[in-house]
Scaffold this motif. Sequence first.
Motif, short mmCIF file in Angstrom:
data_model
loop_
_atom_site.label_atom_id
_atom_site.label_comp_id
_atom_site.label_asym_id
_atom_site.label_seq_id
_atom_site.Cartn_x
_atom_site.Cartn_y
_atom_site.Cartn_z
N MET A 57 41.15 57.36 101.64
CA MET A 57 41.09 55.91 101.05
C MET A 57 40.06 55.03 103.22
O MET A 57 41.41 55.76 103.73
N ASN A 58 39.29 54.92 102.91
CA ASN A 58 38.59 53.66 103.96
C ASN A 58 40.35 53.23 104.30
O ASN A 58 40.43 52.38 103.43
N THR A 59 40.10 53.00 105.73
CA THR A 59 40.90 51.90 106.06
C THR A 59 40.05 50.88 106.15
O THR A 59 38.44 50.54 106.85
N PRO A 60 40.54 48.82 105.32
CA PRO A 60 39.25 48.46 105.64
C PRO A 60 38.50 47.72 107.52
O PRO A 60 40.07 48.04 107.99
N LYS A 61 37.09 47.51 107.16
CA LYS A 61 37.06 47.49 108.74
C LYS A 61 38.20 46.33 108.64
O LYS A 61 38.07 46.16 110.98
N TYR A 62 38.39 45.27 108.63
CA TYR A 62 39.52 44.00 109.63
C TYR A 62 40.31 44.36 109.95
O TYR A 62 40.99 44.44 111.10
N GLU A 63 40.71 46.31 109.09
CA GLU A 63 42.56 46.62 110.02
C GLU A 63 42.17 47.41 110.81
O GLU A 63 42.38 47.69 111.77
N GLN A 64 40.53 47.76 110.84
CA GLN A 64 40.62 48.82 111.45
C GLN A 64 40.54 48.08 113.16
O GLN A 64 40.47 48.46 113.88
N VAL A 65 39.87 46.96 113.13
CA VAL A 65 39.24 45.59 114.24
C VAL A 65 40.98 45.18 114.73
O VAL A 65 41.50 45.52 116.03
N ALA A 66 41.75 44.81 113.10
CA ALA A 66 43.57 44.03 114.37
C ALA A 66 44.09 45.94 114.61
O ALA A 66 44.48 44.95 115.93
N SER A 67 43.85 46.53 114.13
CA SER A 67 44.75 47.66 115.04
C SER A 67 43.94 47.83 116.24
O SER A 67 44.77 48.57 117.19
N ALA A 68 42.63 48.04 116.64
CA ALA A 68 42.34 48.55 117.84
C ALA A 68 43.06 47.43 119.23
O ALA A 68 43.06 47.73 120.16
N ILE A 69 42.64 46.64 118.55
CA ILE A 69 43.23 44.93 119.70
C ILE A 69 44.46 45.43 119.74
O ILE A 69 45.48 45.09 120.73
N ARG A 70 45.06 45.22 118.40
CA ARG A 70 46.71 45.09 118.69
C ARG A 70 47.66 46.61 119.67
O ARG A 70 48.08 46.53 120.54
N ASN A 71 46.36 47.80 119.58
CA ASN A 71 46.48 48.92 120.22
C ASN A 71 46.40 48.62 121.81
O ASN A 71 47.07 49.46 123.22
N GLN A 72 45.57 47.92 121.45
CA GLN A 72 44.86 47.76 123.10
C GLN A 72 46.21 46.55 123.90
O GLN A 72 46.73 46.61 125.20
N ILE A 73 46.55 45.46 123.39
CA ILE A 73 47.88 44.93 124.12
C ILE A 73 48.98 45.97 124.31
O ILE A 73 49.71 45.76 125.38
N LYS A 74 49.61 46.83 123.14
CA LYS A 74 50.54 47.55 123.09
C LYS A 74 50.04 48.19 125.20
O LYS A 74 51.22 48.71 125.17
N ALA A 75 49.38 49.02 124.71
CA ALA A 75 48.69 49.85 125.79
C ALA A 75 48.64 48.97 127.57
O ALA A 75 49.24 49.74 128.33
N GLY A 76 48.82 48.24 127.26
CA GLY A 76 48.36 46.91 128.72
C GLY A 76 47.21 46.79 128.77
O GLY A 76 47.06 46.86 129.61
N THR A 77 46.53 47.53 127.98
CA THR A 77 45.25 46.65 128.77
C THR A 77 44.29 45.63 128.48
O THR A 77 44.27 45.12 129.39
N LEU A 78 44.45 44.80 127.09
CA LEU A 78 44.86 43.68 126.67
C LEU A 78 45.87 42.83 127.28
O LEU A 78 47.31 43.69 126.69
N LYS A 79 46.55 41.93 128.23
CA LYS A 79 47.79 41.80 129.00
C LYS A 79 48.25 40.15 128.43
O LYS A 79 46.98 39.63 128.26
N PRO A 80 49.36 39.87 128.69
CA PRO A 80 49.41 38.37 128.03
C PRO A 80 49.04 37.16 129.03
O PRO A 80 48.81 37.06 130.08
N GLY A 81 48.13 36.06 128.11
CA GLY A 81 47.37 35.29 128.84
C GLY A 81 45.85 36.02 128.83
O GLY A 81 44.63 34.67 129.30
N ASP A 82 45.46 37.18 129.32
CA ASP A 82 44.11 37.62 128.72
C ASP A 82 43.58 36.85 127.11
O ASP A 82 43.65 36.92 126.73
N GLN A 83 41.98 36.80 127.89
CA GLN A 83 40.97 36.06 126.90
C GLN A 83 40.27 37.19 126.09
O GLN A 83 39.65 37.88 126.85
N LEU A 84 40.30 37.36 124.68
CA LEU A 84 39.89 38.31 123.26
C LEU A 84 38.33 37.71 123.74
O LEU A 84 38.37 36.41 124.03
#
Length: 71
Positions: free
Chosen positions: A1-28
């Motif tokens: 079953m395919n992951t819903p698109k909104y969950e794919q986007v949420a996961s991608a952003i979540r992973n960037q935050i966890k990896a430190g690519t997006l840091k606290p205070g960074d603007q999306l």
Amino acid sequence: MNTPKYEQVASAIRNQIKAGTLKPGDQLPTTQGLIETYGVSYGSVRTALLILKAEGLIEGRQGEGVFVRGQ
């Protein structure tokens, strides 16, 4: 079953935050920027951002945009 698109986007952003690519205070990117980056609809981006807000990872600032929250 395919992951819903909104969950794919949420996961991608979540992973960037966890990896430190997006840091606290960074603007999306803007909603339009996220739509173009991930090739999804406005509704998918909106839902993804609501999920991340509920998880406490991001915060919206009126008139400024969406930012990564500090830990």
